[in-house]
Scaffold this active site. Sequence first.
Site, short mmCIF file in Angstrom:
data_model
loop_
_atom_site.label_atom_id
_atom_site.label_comp_id
_atom_site.label_asym_id
_atom_site.label_seq_id
_atom_site.Cartn_x
_atom_site.Cartn_y
_atom_site.Cartn_z
N THR A 125 -5.79 -1.65 7.32
CA THR A 125 -5.61 -3.04 7.01
C THR A 125 -7.28 -3.90 7.51
OG1 THR A 125 -5.10 -2.72 9.42
CG2 THR A 125 -3.32 -3.42 7.75
N ARG A 183 6.30 -8.09 1.95
CA ARG A 183 7.95 -7.83 2.99
C ARG A 183 8.70 -8.79 3.99
NH1 ARG A 183 4.49 -3.86 6.28
NH2 ARG A 183 5.70 -2.37 5.00
N ASP A 207 -1.69 6.70 6.26
CA ASP A 207 -1.70 5.11 6.55
C ASP A 207 -2.48 5.08 7.89
OD1 ASP A 207 -1.23 2.99 6.29
OD2 ASP A 207 0.82 2.88 7.31
N LYS A 253 0.87 -1.21 -0.06
CA LYS A 253 -0.19 -0.07 0.37
C LYS A 253 0.77 1.62 0.41
CE LYS A 253 -2.83 -1.40 3.80
NZ LYS A 253 -1.58 -2.23 4.29
N THR A 254 1.56 1.69 1.20
CA THR A 254 2.93 2.35 0.88
C THR A 254 3.19 2.70 -0.10
OG1 THR A 254 3.20 2.05 3.35
CG2 THR A 254 4.68 3.78 2.15
#
Length: 357
Positions: free
Chosen positions: A173, A232, A124, A79-80
Amino acid sequence: MNWDETGPDTDERLDESLVHADADGEDTAVEAALRPKDLDEFVGQEKVREQLDLVLKAARARGATADHVLLSGAPGLGKTTLSMIIAAEMGAPIRITSGPAIQHAGDLAAILSSLQEGEVLFLDEIHRMSRPAEEMLYMAMEDFRVDVIVGKGPGATAIPLELPPFTLVGATTRAGLLPPPLRDRFGFTGHMEFYAPTELERVIHRSARLLDVEIDADGAAEIAGRSRGTPRIANRLLRRVRDYAQVKADGRIDRPVAATALGVYEVDARGLDRLDRAVLGALLKLFGGGPVGLSTLAVAVGEERETVEEVAEPFLVREGLLARTPRGRVATPAAWAHLGLVPPQQGGKGQQGLFGA
């Protein structure tokens, strides 16, 4: 690469684990170097990439700012990274903040009033923003205007403040916690899915090139299979396997090296770590597969209730190893098979009555 709220005990637990998806300090530093810079470089999320590409190209053709974008999905899926790509594709600067950092409407007003025309504001964990700030954001997104309240009580005055057109990229999320009026103000909503192993292999190969690590196809496949569908985590495991290969092998990563290294770090072939296996082991060996209450299960593994519920259970449920029922937590037949245990006989106490195995 393509990249909620926990208490102190949960945070400490996350710090020890290689397979949680939240970013730590090392991840943040490394991800800056590994992030793709445009949509063509971004691996996975084919539908979201295709749709977002159309949105951005159309906005550029009109000479307008892009629609507001909402990205939802689990941590670590990108997302980032996508927010930074949106800014890069639009040739605009990006401002990054988070919902928990905006606790007052004045905090949001200060950020909005300093934006440049066309700038991308990445917010965020947008679902954790305070309600007053959230209500101010409605007007800012729709009319590019905020009302700043000056004074208190009957003498308070609302001063309208015009804002330059900007693009808000919200990431969450927990999309279900966003109120409908906020969700409706986003022109584009993209849901980030977990990655297939083949996509993670591409992520790993790309990261290995950038990190100057030699890895073969089997080594990448071994790491990808233990990465829980999350880039990640794949990058974090790659770095740990790289360390092992440099110290214990010749620096080259193949399947045996990757498997041995991840065994040292207690990440098994399915991506379960020590806590995951402890939860399953207690459920199967001490309670016959369940059902058992969450608090009892947490005591059995020596962890806090919140740690078991928020750290271990989501992945175990997603993998079909554990089920949440009204009577408590229950192991599935796949859990018995994964730990190499034989379920109790039919009709005995435990989960067989529910699953018939």
